[in-house]
Design a protein around this motif. Sequence first.
Motif, PDB file in Angstrom:
ATOM      1  N   ASP A 231       8.553  17.706 -39.316  1.00  0.00           N
ATOM      2  CA  ASP A 231       8.664  18.998 -38.646  1.00  0.00           C
ATOM      3  C   ASP A 231       9.917  19.109 -37.781  1.00  0.00           C
ATOM      4  O   ASP A 231      10.417  20.218 -37.534  1.00  0.00           O
ATOM      5  N   ASP A 232      10.429  17.966 -37.282  1.00  0.00           N
ATOM      6  CA  ASP A 232      11.623  18.010 -36.434  1.00  0.00           C
ATOM      7  C   ASP A 232      12.926  17.933 -37.239  1.00  0.00           C
ATOM      8  O   ASP A 232      14.006  17.822 -36.652  1.00  0.00           O
ATOM      9  N   GLY A 233      12.828  18.003 -38.573  1.00  0.00           N
ATOM     10  CA  GLY A 233      14.018  17.951 -39.412  1.00  0.00           C
ATOM     11  C   GLY A 233      14.452  16.546 -39.767  1.00  0.00           C
ATOM     12  O   GLY A 233      15.381  16.381 -40.570  1.00  0.00           O
ATOM     13  N   SER A 234      13.821  15.532 -39.193  1.00  0.00           N
ATOM     14  CA  SER A 234      14.117  14.171 -39.623  1.00  0.00           C
ATOM     15  C   SER A 234      13.515  13.959 -41.015  1.00  0.00           C
ATOM     16  O   SER A 234      12.586  14.681 -41.408  1.00  0.00           O
ATOM     17  N   PHE A 235      14.011  12.997 -41.741  1.00  0.00           N
ATOM     18  CA  PHE A 235      13.554  12.810 -43.117  1.00  0.00           C
ATOM     19  C   PHE A 235      13.820  11.380 -43.579  1.00  0.00           C
ATOM     20  O   PHE A 235      14.608  10.653 -42.986  1.00  0.00           O
ATOM     21  N   ARG A 236      13.149  11.023 -44.655  1.00  0.00           N
ATOM     22  CA  ARG A 236      13.383   9.746 -45.304  1.00  0.00           C
ATOM     23  C   ARG A 236      13.496   9.974 -46.799  1.00  0.00           C
ATOM     24  O   ARG A 236      12.744  10.765 -47.380  1.00  0.00           O
ATOM     25  N   LEU A 237      14.446   9.279 -47.415  1.00  0.00           N
ATOM     26  CA  LEU A 237      14.572   9.305 -48.874  1.00  0.00           C
ATOM     27  C   LEU A 237      13.731   8.192 -49.479  1.00  0.00           C
ATOM     28  O   LEU A 237      13.608   7.103 -48.901  1.00  0.00           O
ATOM     29  N   ASN A 238      13.182   8.458 -50.648  1.00  0.00           N
ATOM     30  CA  ASN A 238      12.491   7.428 -51.420  1.00  0.00           C
ATOM     31  C   ASN A 238      13.536   6.717 -52.276  1.00  0.00           C
ATOM     32  O   ASN A 238      13.953   7.229 -53.316  1.00  0.00           O
ATOM     33  N   MET A 239      13.973   5.560 -51.834  1.00  0.00           N
ATOM     34  CA  MET A 239      15.099   4.872 -52.467  1.00  0.00           C
ATOM     35  C   MET A 239      14.787   4.360 -53.867  1.00  0.00           C
ATOM     36  O   MET A 239      15.676   3.893 -54.578  1.00  0.00           O
ATOM     37  N   HIS A 240      13.523   4.469 -54.282  1.00  0.00           N
ATOM     38  CA  HIS A 240      13.157   4.105 -55.652  1.00  0.00           C
ATOM     39  C   HIS A 240      13.950   4.917 -56.675  1.00  0.00           C
ATOM     40  O   HIS A 240      14.233   4.428 -57.772  1.00  0.00           O
ATOM     41  N   TYR A 241      14.336   6.143 -56.304  1.00  0.00           N
ATOM     42  CA  TYR A 241      15.014   7.036 -57.250  1.00  0.00           C
ATOM     43  C   TYR A 241      16.535   6.981 -57.153  1.00  0.00           C
ATOM     44  O   TYR A 241      17.227   7.556 -57.992  1.00  0.00           O
ATOM     45  N   PHE A 242      17.054   6.305 -56.145  1.00  0.00           N
ATOM     46  CA  PHE A 242      18.492   6.351 -55.880  1.00  0.00           C
ATOM     47  C   PHE A 242      19.122   4.970 -56.061  1.00  0.00           C
ATOM     48  O   PHE A 242      18.455   3.941 -55.928  1.00  0.00           O
ATOM     49  N   ARG A 243      20.440   4.957 -56.314  1.00  0.00           N
ATOM     50  CA  ARG A 243      21.160   3.705 -56.505  1.00  0.00           C
ATOM     51  C   ARG A 243      22.412   3.597 -55.617  1.00  0.00           C
ATOM     52  O   ARG A 243      23.102   2.598 -55.668  1.00  0.00           O
ATOM     53  N   PHE A 244      22.696   4.613 -54.818  1.00  0.00           N
ATOM     54  CA  PHE A 244      23.953   4.602 -54.067  1.00  0.00           C
ATOM     55  C   PHE A 244      24.018   3.490 -53.029  1.00  0.00           C
ATOM     56  O   PHE A 244      25.102   3.118 -52.594  1.00  0.00           O
ATOM     57  N   ALA A 245      22.869   2.941 -52.613  1.00  0.00           N
ATOM     58  CA  ALA A 245      22.873   1.858 -51.624  1.00  0.00           C
ATOM     59  C   ALA A 245      23.026   0.486 -52.260  1.00  0.00           C
ATOM     60  O   ALA A 245      23.305  -0.490 -51.555  1.00  0.00           O
ATOM     61  N   THR A 246      22.855   0.401 -53.586  1.00  0.00           N
ATOM     62  CA  THR A 246      22.895  -0.906 -54.243  1.00  0.00           C
ATOM     63  C   THR A 246      23.887  -0.996 -55.388  1.00  0.00           C
ATOM     64  O   THR A 246      24.227  -2.085 -55.837  1.00  0.00           O
ATOM     65  N   GLU A 247      24.344   0.149 -55.895  1.00  0.00           N
ATOM     66  CA  GLU A 247      25.247   0.161 -57.039  1.00  0.00           C
ATOM     67  C   GLU A 247      26.292   1.255 -56.840  1.00  0.00           C
ATOM     68  O   GLU A 247      26.190   2.077 -55.934  1.00  0.00           O
ATOM     69  N   LEU A 248      27.278   1.262 -57.724  1.00  0.00           N
ATOM     70  CA  LEU A 248      28.306   2.311 -57.670  1.00  0.00           C
ATOM     71  C   LEU A 248      27.906   3.489 -58.553  1.00  0.00           C
ATOM     72  O   LEU A 248      28.645   3.956 -59.408  1.00  0.00           O
ATOM     73  N   ARG A 249      26.687   3.951 -58.375  1.00  0.00           N
ATOM     74  CA  ARG A 249      26.191   5.173 -59.017  1.00  0.00           C
ATOM     75  C   ARG A 249      25.151   5.789 -58.104  1.00  0.00           C
ATOM     76  O   ARG A 249      24.643   5.148 -57.178  1.00  0.00           O
ATOM     77  N   MET A 250      24.826   7.049 -58.362  1.00  0.00           N
ATOM     78  CA  MET A 250      24.035   7.810 -57.409  1.00  0.00           C
ATOM     79  C   MET A 250      22.524   7.684 -57.633  1.00  0.00           C
ATOM     80  O   MET A 250      21.758   7.690 -56.681  1.00  0.00           O
ATOM     81  N   PHE A 251      22.073   7.609 -58.885  1.00  0.00           N
ATOM     82  CA  PHE A 251      20.639   7.672 -59.163  1.00  0.00           C
ATOM     83  C   PHE A 251      20.293   6.738 -60.323  1.00  0.00           C
ATOM     84  O   PHE A 251      21.169   6.302 -61.080  1.00  0.00           O
ATOM     85  N   GLY A 252      18.996   6.450 -60.446  1.00  0.00           N
ATOM     86  CA  GLY A 252      18.512   5.608 -61.524  1.00  0.00           C
ATOM     87  C   GLY A 252      17.758   6.407 -62.570  1.00  0.00           C
ATOM     88  O   GLY A 252      17.595   7.626 -62.449  1.00  0.00           O
ATOM     89  N   PRO A 253      17.241   5.732 -63.606  1.00  0.00           N
ATOM     90  CA  PRO A 253      16.523   6.423 -64.685  1.00  0.00           C
ATOM     91  C   PRO A 253      15.240   7.089 -64.209  1.00  0.00           C
ATOM     92  O   PRO A 253      14.711   7.975 -64.880  1.00  0.00           O
TER      93      PRO A 253
END
Length: 586
Positions: A231-253
Amino acid sequence: MSYILGISAYYHDSAAALLHNGVVVSAAQEERFSRIKNDESFPVNAVQWLLKDNQITMADIDYVIFYEKPFNKFERIIETCIRFSPKGYSLFKEAIPLWLKDKLFQKVDLKKALCALPDGDKWNNVLLFSDHHLSHSAAAFYPSPFQSAAIITIDGVGEWATTTISVGRNNTIEHLKELKFPHSFGMLYSAITAFLGFKVNSGEYKVMGLAPYGKPIYADLMKAHLIDIKDDGSFRLNMHYFRFATELRMFGPEMAQLFGTPARLPEGPLDQVHMDIAASLQVVIDELFIKLARYARELTGERHLCLAGGVALNCVATGKVQKSGIFDAVWVQPAAGDAGSALGAALVCWHLYLNNARVPLAHYNPYLGPDTVQHEAVAYLDSVGAHYSVVSDDVLYDTVSTSLAEGKVVAWVQGRAEFSPRALCNRSILADPRGVELKRELNLKIKFRESFRPFAPVILEEDAQAWFDIQSSSPFMNFICTARDGVKEKIPSVIHLDNTARIQTVSVLNNARFYPLLSRFKAKTACPVLVNTSLNVRGEPMVLSPEDAFNCFMNTGIDLLVIGNVLLNKTDQDSPIYSKNNYALD
């Protein structure tokens, strides 16, 4: 006498800005000189120009300040690789050699580049570093007309922060709250941009333009699986779907599995599913901005809001915030992305490092780039055998307004270039918005870009509220508003599918050179609106020099080119043999 040079570089959209005794005198993006879109290199051409423009050398520069802290960014990459180990090894293997070779020693590289500039050996070597989001905040607050304001910055990532809430009062900025990497709405937006087949850090605005063609049927799916917004605009991403923190690409399959469709290939067909994903993402960003704005108002107690960071260029979301009434007024830095942080860094130095007082501006001037020098334009046109005439202001306004009313397309080059990713009527393509087929013609035959891309209306400020649901002036094209009843039928080429438009209002105060042209067009047509789009073609930066403008003119379907009081008609020119570029698409 005090000169401060602000610099952003080495990621994307490098730029330089110059303050003289606290006043912004010049600013420009490197891409306009290098002709490399989103150029990330040290802005050597931009810096050389602004030194020349102000008749100084590096010997006159008191402080140079960089827009972020490279070592802190390196620390974030190392910690991210460790945190996501062993998945982070792939990014570690790719990124660390690059950092050890180049980026970790940016302070050394910056000093070398600065010392190589005119009188660089006489520069005092005072080099400061600002925090990335502080640079964004300063670029938003200090040029604003507010004595005090809440400040929201939202982008991909700086050193660690991805979203911040601050408060600006007088000459101070106090940092209050932040979200840290990898939880980044900018990264989510870029991941969806890449999934839709567009280029990260340049194609995000295409996703915004595509959204009205779709239905937000995936919005709940995104909020259930990709991003959890509080409700305060803070948020969390579900990193299961993303790769930008571990690889040189944005998303996974997993992203394709979630949406039930494969990622679109670049230049592949645009289907309804892609439009629906874009529409859904826009609904999510609208919700996020509204919640952030409400929380910022509650947290700071301020009545005014300043916005910056690349995500603040989403004028649909900023328009929703403006219209919500959460704040009495909203101000968005025209150069809200990293280019504008060169300006922000310089302001950090003046106000926070040197503790100088601030005088709020009644009117911010975004025309900070190179000027149109008519005799230089004439000399170039003579050198290539162009046919032109030099006319008075009255003849110019009469001829161009008549040509526009007849359906001609005009390239308009006047005064100093905009320090903004959007054309603000100094490096613009203009056309009559009343034609039904104009949008398609401009996209395919002049801009050489996707047919869905919208065009913006520029309107006389005094007529804006009669034609659009707009609460105040919008001189920087930063807000989307709704067309009033019957307007879409009058000017169909600038009203989007959802009856909205990214409006620019023009007054004598904010553009004295363009205002009389639009007034003359209104007198002839009863229409106070023109199409305004940037003077460039797909994949190219906005034009800067007379040569850039002439090449664009000769190799597109533009009918007239105006540079200052120089007027060129396409029918008067010889075969287009002058161009260094071939703008035609395969």
